[in-house]
Every structure is written in structure tokens, then in C-alpha cells.
Enzyme design. Structure first.
Site, short mmCIF file in Angstrom:
data_model
loop_
_atom_site.label_atom_id
_atom_site.label_comp_id
_atom_site.label_asym_id
_atom_site.label_seq_id
_atom_site.Cartn_x
_atom_site.Cartn_y
_atom_site.Cartn_z
N TYR A 1 -16.61 11.05 4.67
CA TYR A 1 -16.55 10.05 5.70
C TYR A 1 -15.51 10.63 6.81
O TYR A 1 -14.34 11.02 6.96
CB TYR A 1 -15.88 9.01 5.00
CG TYR A 1 -15.65 7.76 6.23
CD1 TYR A 1 -16.49 7.31 7.15
CD2 TYR A 1 -14.21 7.50 6.07
CE1 TYR A 1 -16.20 6.58 8.13
CE2 TYR A 1 -14.02 6.42 7.11
CZ TYR A 1 -14.68 5.95 7.90
OH TYR A 1 -14.40 5.11 8.98
N ARG B 1 4.01 -9.45 -1.22
CA ARG B 1 3.71 -7.98 -0.99
C ARG B 1 3.90 -7.59 -2.55
O ARG B 1 2.80 -6.67 -2.75
CB ARG B 1 4.65 -7.52 0.05
CG ARG B 1 4.39 -5.94 0.00
CD ARG B 1 5.10 -5.38 1.46
NE ARG B 1 6.21 -5.81 1.99
CZ ARG B 1 7.31 -5.77 1.28
NH1 ARG B 1 7.59 -4.92 0.33
NH2 ARG B 1 8.33 -6.29 1.93
N LYS C 1 -17.09 -1.89 1.31
CA LYS C 1 -19.01 -1.68 1.23
C LYS C 1 -19.65 -2.35 0.04
O LYS C 1 -19.50 -3.56 0.02
CB LYS C 1 -18.88 -0.09 1.21
CG LYS C 1 -18.24 0.53 2.30
CD LYS C 1 -18.56 0.42 3.63
CE LYS C 1 -17.73 0.81 4.64
NZ LYS C 1 -16.66 1.32 4.54
N ASP D 1 -13.70 9.63 -4.41
CA ASP D 1 -13.94 8.48 -3.63
C ASP D 1 -15.36 8.06 -4.05
O ASP D 1 -16.60 8.60 -3.89
CB ASP D 1 -14.15 8.88 -2.08
CG ASP D 1 -14.46 7.65 -1.23
OD1 ASP D 1 -14.99 6.59 -1.84
OD2 ASP D 1 -14.11 7.59 0.07
N1 PLP Z 1 -14.66 6.32 2.03
C1 PLP Z 1 -15.88 6.31 2.44
C2 PLP Z 1 -16.89 6.74 1.54
C3 PLP Z 1 -16.17 5.47 3.48
O1 PLP Z 1 -17.46 5.28 3.95
C4 PLP Z 1 -15.24 4.69 4.33
C5 PLP Z 1 -15.70 3.67 5.53
O2 PLP Z 1 -16.74 3.92 5.96
C6 PLP Z 1 -13.90 4.81 3.76
C7 PLP Z 1 -13.60 5.58 2.82
C8 PLP Z 1 -12.86 3.95 4.44
O3 PLP Z 1 -12.97 2.65 4.10
P1 PLP Z 1 -12.33 1.13 5.32
O4 PLP Z 1 -13.49 1.25 6.14
O5 PLP Z 1 -12.75 0.12 4.28
O6 PLP Z 1 -11.17 1.64 5.61
#
Ligand code: PLP
Length: 373
Positions: free
Chosen positions: A100, A48, A197, A172
Site C-alpha cells: 500500500y 486513552r 476496509k 498486513d
Molecule cells: N494497509 C493496507 C493494505 C491498506 O490498503 C491501507 C489503506 O488503504 C492501509 C494499510 C492503511 O489503512 P488506513 O487507511 O485505515 O490508515
């Protein structure tokens, strides 16, 4: 590696790490490490806290982003949660209005349980943003472009405001990736990714990354990352490294396909609006009627109706009931996320095949419209 271009850094991740000369980084599955004596360690003690495969990934992303330290997390949401461990009760955060849906849901939970407060900013007026800053404001959290309305903001301009007001600027960067945008170079303090992604890129890994460029917070993130334990496992770290090696190449094709699709969609009878910022692989578009959404999705053969993005296979998402279902309907409609909006993640297939698939789906709508009047 520091003098190389991003493409070279990505491709070479892990090469040179292994003492036997393996070009591909080994997957270290061991959870524990032998100690030669009390207080003697070769740098790894417990999985961890640190894992060699994960460390290679973390060092690579920090270097590629131009940040101090990287943290690999079990999902994009746990990466965002790691960053939000920096805040405590009473702190105020300003965040992009269009976000998101899962991030919005986490913010709602943090507001209720930890008493953080949030103000949502539409990304339009910087003066309005400055007016929202209060003595207890600690950070600005943005997506650029936003998910799914594809709204871009100028990170450098925002960093001027956040620095002046001693706020952390958190970006992000899931949609553009370091191939198209380097937030730290533009003044951001922290970058977060859903690495699920584009970075992993093959619709087969759940992962998140954080890159910190702030002395003030790096150590606190390191402690929380180990303490909360939402770290990325060795196998997924390895898969993510493998994905990163081809990121630049994939982004080129995603972008080329998205550009072609956006231009083509703009000419379609059933499409009222196309949202494409001219960069990246994501295109959102609105159909003329909500009633067309389901038959259109059902008519697609090649493009998969599914809830993700950024992989080699093209996916199409209906944000209203999928990714953004946790945003109250009235709120979502008010800021422009309509029930007629679809979000398309252009994969790396041949663009002619993607256009042909969309075209036959529109034709089937046309037939249906002719029958039903
Ligand atoms: N940030 C964005 C822009 C996203 O599109 C997503 C998920 O679709 C996330 C964060 C969250 O990521 P995760 O699904 O890998 O937890």
C-alpha cells in the site's frame, strides 16, 4: 468462546458483556472513571488508557486471530506506526516490494527521520530474502496478497526463516481478513489491519488493529499505544464491532462476486491482464491503453471511482494517481504497477449488476475507439 468457529466468535462479539444483559455492547463515552480511593480502580481510569467498548473489540480480535493481545488504533496507518515503535535508529526491516502506497510513504519518513533502513523484497525467491538478512535486521513486513498486484506468499515458509533469524514476522492481513487467513496460526508474530476496509465493511469507519503474539513485544506495544494516544474512540470501536459481526457473511459474497468479475474480465477485449489470487474480494486488471482509464472510470454508473476498498459498495481505484501516488513512478513501473492498472473492490451487490455496469463501460470505450479510430 475459544472452542467456537470464527463465524460464531465474530457474531457474538460483546454479547454477555453487559451486566444488565444488553445483547449489544454499550458505547462507553465517559473519558474518566470515579475512584473509590487512591490506587483503587475498577479497571478503567482514563479513556486513552482503556475504554470498555474498545476493550471488548481488542479482546475479540486477539481471540479470533489466536494472539495474545489486541490494540485498536485510530487508523490502519496508526496500527502500522504502533508496530514500528518497536524499532530504533539503525534497525533494518525487509518489506514486500508491492505495498500500500501509504505504508511505503511512512517507511520513507521513518528512514529519513528515525534512520530505519528498508530492503524491499519482490516476494519471489525465499533464497533472495534470506540473503537480504543482516545482523541489524529486525523484522519482515509483508502484505499477502499485496496491494494492488495481488501477489501471495507462504506465511509458514517465511515464519521458518524469520524464527531461525530471530526476526519479527509482521503481516498486513487487510485484504484476506481472519475469515480467509490467520497469520498467527501460520507463524506470524504480529498482524496489522486497516480495519477501515473489510473489518468495518461499510465505508464509514477509519480504524486500525494490531494483534500481538510475541511476549517480547506485547508490553512495549501496550505502553506505546497509551503513550502516543492514537487509540480508537468508543463510537468507532462500536461501529467496528458491528461490522465484524457480519464479516464472514460479507466475505463470502465479496469473494463470490470477485471470482465472477475476474472470470468475466479475463474475456474482455480491452483487458490485457487480470490479477486475482482465487480468494478474497479484490481484483486488479489492466486495460490495453492508459488513455482508456479515464473514459472507462467516467462511464461506470454503479461501481464508484473512489479510493478505498472492502466495503459493501463496489469501489474502483486507479492506484497510479491514488493509493500508490507516493511511490516514485519509475520504481512503480519497474515492479509492475503500470499506468493501465485498475483495482476493483467487489462489493456485495448482485454480480449480474456489476458485470452489466462494467460491460456498458467497455461498450462506451468501444464506441469511442470506433469514433477516434
Ligand atoms: N494497509 C493496507 C493494505 C491498506 O490498503 C491501507 C489503506 O488503504 C492501509 C494499510 C492503511 O489503512 P488506513 O487507511 O485505515 O490508515
Amino acid at each position: 468462546m475459544s472452542n467456537y468457529q470464527t463465524e460464531t466468535k465474530l457474531t457474538q462479539i460483546g454479547n454477555g458483556f453487559d451486566q444488565l444483559g444488553a445483547v449489544n455492547i454499550p458505547i462507553y463515552l465517559s473519558t474518566a472513571y470515579r475512584h473509590q480511593g487512591i490506587g483503587i480502580s475498577k479497571g478503567y481510569d482514563y479513556i486513552r488508557t482503556g475504554n470498555p467498548t474498545r476493550s471488548v473489540l481488542e479482546k475479540a480480535i486477539a481471540e479470533i486471530e489466536g494472539g495474545q493481545e489486541g490494540f485498536a488504533c485510530s487508523s490502519g496507518m496508526s496500527a502500522i506506526q504502533l508496530v514500528f515503535s518497536l524499532f530504533s535508529s539503525g534497525d533494518h526491516i525487509i518489506a514486500s516490494r508491492d505495498l500500500y502506497g501509504g505504508t511505503y510513504r511512512l517507511f520513507e519518513i521513518l528512514a529519513k527521520q528515525v534512520h530505519l533502513s528498508f530492503t524491499y523484497w519482490d516476494g519471489e525467491s525465499v533464497e533472495e530474502l534470506a540473503a537480504d538478512i543482516r545482523p541489524e535486521t529486525k523484522a519482515l513486513f509483508i502484505e499477502t496478497p499485496t496491494n494492488p498486484l495481488m501477489h501471495e506468499v507462504d506465511i509458514s515458509e517465511l515464519s521458518y526463516i524469520t524464527k531461525k533469524n530471530h526476526l519479527l514476522l509482521i503481516v498486513d492481513n487487510t485484504f484476506y481478513t481472519p475469515v480467509l487467513q490467520k497469520p498467527i496460526a501460520e507463524g506470524a508474530d504480529l498482524v496489522v489491519y486497516s480495519a477501515t476496509k473489510y473489518l468495518a465493511g461499510h465505508n464509514d469507519v477509519l480504524a486500525g488493529l494490531v494483534v500481538s503474539n510475541s511476549e517480547k513485544v506485547t508490553e512495549r506495544l501496550r505502553v506505546y499505544h497509551n503513550s502516543c494516544g492514537a487509540v480508537l474512540d468508543p463510537f468507532d470501536s462500536w461501529l467496528l464491532i458491528r461490522g465484524l459481526k457480519t464479516l464472514a457473511l460479507r466475505m463470502r459474497q465479496h469473494q463470490e462476486n470477485a471470482g465472477r468479475l475476474a472470470a468475466w474480465l479475463g474475456k474482455q477485449l480491452f483487458v490485457t491482464k487480470v490479477l486475482y489470487p482465487g480468494k478474497g474480494g479484490m481484483v486488479s486488471f489492466e486495460l490495453t491503453k492508459k488513455a482508456y482509464i479515464e473514459p472507462f472510470l467516467k462511464a461506470l454508473h454503479l461501481i464508484t471511482f473512489a479510493e478505498s476498498l472492502g466495503g459493501v459498495e463496489s469501489l474502483i481505484t486507479y492506484p497510479a494517481t491514488q493509493t500508490h501516488a507516493d511511490i516514485p513512478e519509475a520504481l512503480r513501473l519497474k515492479y509492475g504497477l503500470s499506468d493501465r492498472l485498475l483495482r476493483l473492490s467487489a462489493g456485495i451487490e448482485h454480480p449480474d449488476d456489476l458485470i452489466a455496469d462494467l460491460d456498458q463501460a467497455f461498450r462506451s470505450l468501444q464506441k469511442g475507439a470506433a469514433v477516434h479510430g
